[in-house]
Structure formats: C-alpha cells, structure tokens
Design a protein around this motif. Structure first.
Motif: not given
Length: 203
Positions: A123-138, A140-153
């Motif tokens: 259920a959360i895998a697509p959100l984790l992937a989107a956060v990671a991709e946004g960080q790679r592309e610059g 989204l701000r850097p930071g631990p992906v799981p924590e950012i995804a959880l905050a957005i969720w």
C-alpha cells in the motif's frame, strides 16, 4: 458420493464486502457468520468453505482492502505525488467501510486481526518510490524516505478521515479543500518551496 459444492469468486467478493459493511456498522465484537451469510444470500457453510472461520474471514477482508488500495496507488504512480494523493481520496471515498477498517485499528484491538504484512506493505510502496524519485530529480528536499513518506501519508490520511467522519466547518467544499491541502503538502516538501506549486505535475 456427492461432489462438494464449489463456491465462485463472485460469492467470495460479496462475503468480503458484506463483512466490511457489518463490522463498520455494528463493530467487530458483534460480527456473526450467520449474519454475514444471510446478508450475502448464502450459508455459513460457504463462509467456512471459502475462509475457514471468522478470524480468517476478517483477515481476508483486510488483505483484500489493502490489495485494492495498493492497485489504485500503482495505477496513479506515474503522475507523481499529487496523483497519488488524489487517488488516495478517491479510493477512500469509494470504499469508506473498508478504509475505516483498514486504518481505524478496531479490528486489531478487539479481535487481534491484522493484514498480511507483505500485502499491507504494498500500500505504501508507490509513495515510497515517488518520494525517492522526487529526491533523485531534485524536486523534493533530501531526508530519510520512510519518514517523509509517513509524514505525507499522515497528512492526507487525516484529511480523508475527517471527510469520512463528516467533521468540518459548515459549507466546506471537501474536494477544493483537499486540493488546497495537496498544494500545501507539495510546497512543504519541495526542495525549492518558492518555485513549486503542489505535490507534482497536474494532469
């Protein structure tokens, strides 16, 4: 010797749907298999044959809910965070009983039931992937992906939960309010907040 009755997938889906409705309406403690069977137009024999018992039935409801939710998130993943956010609300509004069972915690507390971890994780895998991709592309701000995804969720979950509970100021346009919230979430996590206008590209 008589051949055993074979129950089809349509009946299985109906039993899952009815179970979610009854638990949502009456609470997990009052769920009875005879009520589920009667509401679904079948027998308790069918319930036992398809699921094995009450606990297995309820766990199957949770797994089916998370699987359906994950499917909707995967379908929206190409649109980025904003698309995922929109799909989140659309699915919850279309499946309010399931949504409350999945995220309300009542089943875990009263019945000790929980989804299969592997199913829930999807259920959360697509959100984790989107956060990671946004960080790679610059974007989204850097930071631990799981924590950012959880905050957005957590932010979108809170809004959707309020909508389903009908807790809001008088006259609120839920759709407009949710769009504004997605804009705010996007600005909050953007690498350059002043140049961003939301959770991702509008489509």
């Amino acid at each position: 010797m008589a051949r055993p009755t074979v129950y089809d997938s349509a009946l299985r889906e109906r039993l899952l749907e009815v179970t979610a409705e009854l638990v949502d309406r009456d609470g997990p403690a009052r769920l009875a298999l005879r009520d589920v069977a009667r509401r679904a137009g079948t027998s308790t024999t069918a319930v036992y044959s398809l699921f094995g018992g009450k606990a297995e039935l309820v766990n199957a409801v949770l797994d089916a809910g998370f699987a359906s939710f994950a499917d909707s998130q995967r379908a929206a993943a190409d649109g980025g965070l904003r698309s995922l956010g929109a799909a989140y609300r659309e699915w919850a509004v279309a499946h309010p009983a399931l949504y409350r069972l999945m995220f309300g915690g009542a089943l875990a507390v009263s019945e000790g039931c929980s989804p299969t971890p592997e199913v829930a994780d999807t259920a959360i895998a697509p959100l984790l992937a989107a956060v990671a991709e946004g960080q790679r592309e610059g974007r989204l701000r850097p930071g631990p992906v799981p924590e950012i995804a959880l905050a957005i969720w957590g932010q979108v979950h809170g809004l959707v939960s309020l909508e389903l509970a009908r807790v809001a100021p008088p006259g609120l346009d839920w759709a407009a309010g949710y769009e504004a919230a997605l804009d705010a979430v996007g600005r909050a996590w953007a690498s350059e907040p002043a140049s961003q206008e939301g959770c991702g590209p509008r489509r």
